[in-house]
Design a protein around this motif. Structure first.
Motif, PDB file in Angstrom:
ATOM      1  N   SER A  48       0.832  -1.210   0.000  1.00 48.72           N
ATOM      2  CA  SER A  48       0.000   0.000   0.000  1.00 48.72           C
ATOM      3  C   SER A  48       0.862   1.254   0.000  1.00 48.72           C
ATOM      4  CB  SER A  48      -0.927   0.006   1.221  1.00 48.72           C
ATOM      5  OG  SER A  48      -1.822  -1.086   1.176  1.00 48.72           O
ATOM      6  N   PHE A  49       1.945   1.233   0.792  1.00 47.87           N
ATOM      7  CA  PHE A  49       2.832   2.392   0.856  1.00 47.87           C
ATOM      8  C   PHE A  49       3.464   2.670  -0.506  1.00 47.87           C
ATOM      9  CE2 PHE A  49       7.198   3.978   1.251  1.00 47.87           C
ATOM     10  CZ  PHE A  49       6.955   5.202   1.838  1.00 47.87           C
ATOM     11  N   THR A  52       1.118   3.940  -3.146  1.00 44.70           N
ATOM     12  CA  THR A  52       0.862   5.381  -3.037  1.00 44.70           C
ATOM     13  C   THR A  52       1.981   6.181  -3.685  1.00 44.70           C
ATOM     14  OG1 THR A  52      -0.355   5.039  -0.963  1.00 44.70           O
ATOM     15  CG2 THR A  52       0.417   7.276  -1.430  1.00 44.70           C
ATOM     16  N   ILE A  53       3.233   5.778  -3.448  1.00 40.68           N
ATOM     17  CA  ILE A  53       4.374   6.452  -4.082  1.00 40.68           C
ATOM     18  C   ILE A  53       4.299   6.285  -5.596  1.00 40.68           C
ATOM     19  CG2 ILE A  53       6.889   6.591  -4.220  1.00 40.68           C
ATOM     20  CD1 ILE A  53       5.704   7.455  -1.536  1.00 40.68           C
ATOM     21  N   TYR A  55       1.720   6.144  -7.394  1.00 41.02           N
ATOM     22  CA  TYR A  55       0.721   7.053  -7.955  1.00 41.02           C
ATOM     23  C   TYR A  55       1.154   8.512  -7.923  1.00 41.02           C
ATOM     24  CZ  TYR A  55      -3.092   3.979  -9.223  1.00 41.02           C
ATOM     25  OH  TYR A  55      -3.870   3.053  -9.875  1.00 41.02           O
ATOM     26  N   ILE A  56       2.249   8.802  -7.258  1.00 39.14           N
ATOM     27  CA  ILE A  56       2.828  10.142  -7.387  1.00 39.14           C
ATOM     28  C   ILE A  56       3.427  10.307  -8.774  1.00 39.14           C
ATOM     29  CG2 ILE A  56       4.659  11.698  -6.549  1.00 39.14           C
ATOM     30  CD1 ILE A  56       4.258  10.510  -3.780  1.00 39.14           C
ATOM     31  N   ILE A  93      -3.654  11.284  -6.608  1.00 42.95           N
ATOM     32  CA  ILE A  93      -2.657  11.026  -5.562  1.00 42.95           C
ATOM     33  C   ILE A  93      -3.314  11.064  -4.187  1.00 42.95           C
ATOM     34  CG2 ILE A  93      -0.564  11.897  -4.447  1.00 42.95           C
ATOM     35  CD1 ILE A  93       0.251  12.998  -7.214  1.00 42.95           C
ATOM     36  N   ILE A  94      -4.157  12.074  -3.961  1.00 39.31           N
ATOM     37  CA  ILE A  94      -4.852  12.204  -2.676  1.00 39.31           C
ATOM     38  C   ILE A  94      -5.830  11.049  -2.481  1.00 39.31           C
ATOM     39  CG2 ILE A  94      -6.450  13.637  -1.357  1.00 39.31           C
ATOM     40  CD1 ILE A  94      -5.221  16.079  -2.794  1.00 39.31           C
ATOM     41  N   VAL A  96      -5.689   7.985  -3.685  1.00 31.93           N
ATOM     42  CA  VAL A  96      -4.996   6.727  -3.400  1.00 31.93           C
ATOM     43  C   VAL A  96      -4.455   6.731  -1.967  1.00 31.93           C
ATOM     44  CG1 VAL A  96      -3.005   5.301  -4.014  1.00 31.93           C
ATOM     45  CG2 VAL A  96      -4.412   6.307  -5.804  1.00 31.93           C
ATOM     46  N   ALA A  97      -3.909   7.869  -1.539  1.00 35.37           N
ATOM     47  CA  ALA A  97      -3.339   7.963  -0.187  1.00 35.37           C
ATOM     48  C   ALA A  97      -4.416   7.826   0.891  1.00 35.37           C
ATOM     49  CB  ALA A  97      -2.603   9.293  -0.035  1.00 35.37           C
ATOM     50  N   THR A  98      -5.628   8.268   0.586  1.00 33.06           N
ATOM     51  CA  THR A  98      -6.711   8.245   1.587  1.00 33.06           C
ATOM     52  C   THR A  98      -7.753   7.171   1.282  1.00 33.06           C
ATOM     53  OG1 THR A  98      -7.937   9.937   0.337  1.00 33.06           O
ATOM     54  CG2 THR A  98      -6.411  10.716   2.044  1.00 33.06           C
ATOM     55  N   ASN A  99      -7.434   6.242   0.383  1.00 31.19           N
ATOM     56  CA  ASN A  99      -8.412   5.246  -0.043  1.00 31.19           C
ATOM     57  C   ASN A  99      -9.024   4.420   1.095  1.00 31.19           C
ATOM     58  OD1 ASN A  99      -9.591   3.834  -2.557  1.00 31.19           O
ATOM     59  ND2 ASN A  99      -8.810   2.126  -1.343  1.00 31.19           N
TER      60      ASN A  99
END
Length: 280
Positions: A48-49, A52-53, A55-56, A93-94, A96-99
């Motif tokens: 997951s970490f 997220t990177i 998707y940046i 990006i937001i 995916v990070a807060t999914n």
């Protein structure tokens, strides 16, 4: 990453399009590195970490590629316009990070019960579809823009267009095959094939001076001339004209490229050409 650092080190010698290229290749580097780290992750938290990177880099690289192509082709790229075009990737990006809080990007994101890490079972959400359509559209529009400038570009500049064209086409085709199940399950092949796009860009930089000479530079100068200027080939066929010439001959169109100019003049004015054409 090499292309990014190379363009950055030479940025003062290049045109402004190099700045978009630096950001574009930096985003691709993040995408590829995070994809590799995802493949060696052993827990869902690690996956997951790094996802997220990833998707940046991934959604922004497609859009930065579009901005790069638009800048190369002479579109006026203001800060406001660039930010507007990048808005959807920033939201992605937001998302995916807060999914885990809203599940709008992934409805389900968990380890594959059969294959285990690093393979993930996922069900896409509403925003994933928005992001996917926008990403594909960015690459496809960039590809179409390059194609649309092919005929009006001198042969000496066409290697640059070929590099730009296939630089966009390679990830489009690979992603299409991936999403339609023609590649190994659970592994995104796009980062693995982007080396081909990189080689094309490297070839264009080294052989055709990608950042130093742009076809659009000729167009800007040519169309800024206030006198009408028409270019004919050795057979007196129309191959180019500037904007000022359209004021005098309103019926001039790009669809007339290849037409005999003497015949065109006679059709438009009903008179013979008032001067003799001479080959240089």
């Amino acid at each position: 990453m090499y292309l990014c650092l190379y363009a950055f080190s030479k940025r003062h010698k290049y045109t402004n399009i190099a700045n978009y290229f630096i950001l574009y290749t930096a985003a691709i580097s993040i995408y590829c590195f995070a994809s590799a780290m995802t493949l060696i992750s052993t827990t869902l938290e690690q996956i997951s970490f790094w996802n997220t990177i990833l998707y940046i880099g991934m959604p922004t690289s497609a859009t930065l590629g579009l901005l790069y192509v638009m800048s190369y082709l002479g579109f006026k790229m203001t800060v406001r316009r660039s930010v507007f075009i990048l808005l959807i990737p920033f939201i992605t990006i937001i998302m995916v990070a807060t999914n885990p809080w809203h599940h709008l990007h992934y409805r389900v994101f968990e380890l594959d019960p059969n294959l285990g890490a690093p393979f993930v079972y996922q069900e896409i959400g509403m925003w994933y579809m928005v992001h996917g359509v926008y990403t594909f559209a960015s690459m496809f529009v960039a590809f179409l823009l390059v194609i649309s400038h092919w005929k009006e570009t001198a042969k000496v500049y066409r290697p640059q267009l070929i590099a730009l064209m296939f630089g966009q086409l390679v990830p489009i085709v690979t992603a299409f095959l991936y999403l339609n199940g023609f590649t190994p399950a659970g592994v995104d092949p796009v980062p693995m094939i982007l080396w081909l796009s990189s080689l094309l860009y490297l070839w264009a930089i080294s052989t055709s001076r990608l950042f130093r000479i742009m076809p659009i530079a000729k167009d800007k100068i040519y169309n800024s001339i206030t006198d009408g200027a028409i270019v004919l080939d050795e057979s007196y066929r129309l191959i180019e004209f500037n904007q000022a010439s359209k004021v005098m001959l309103p019926n001039l169109k790009k669809s007339m490229f290849g037409k005999n100019f003497v015949k065109f003049w006679n059709e438009q004015t009903g008179e013979e050409l008032p001067f003799k054409l001479t080959r240089y």
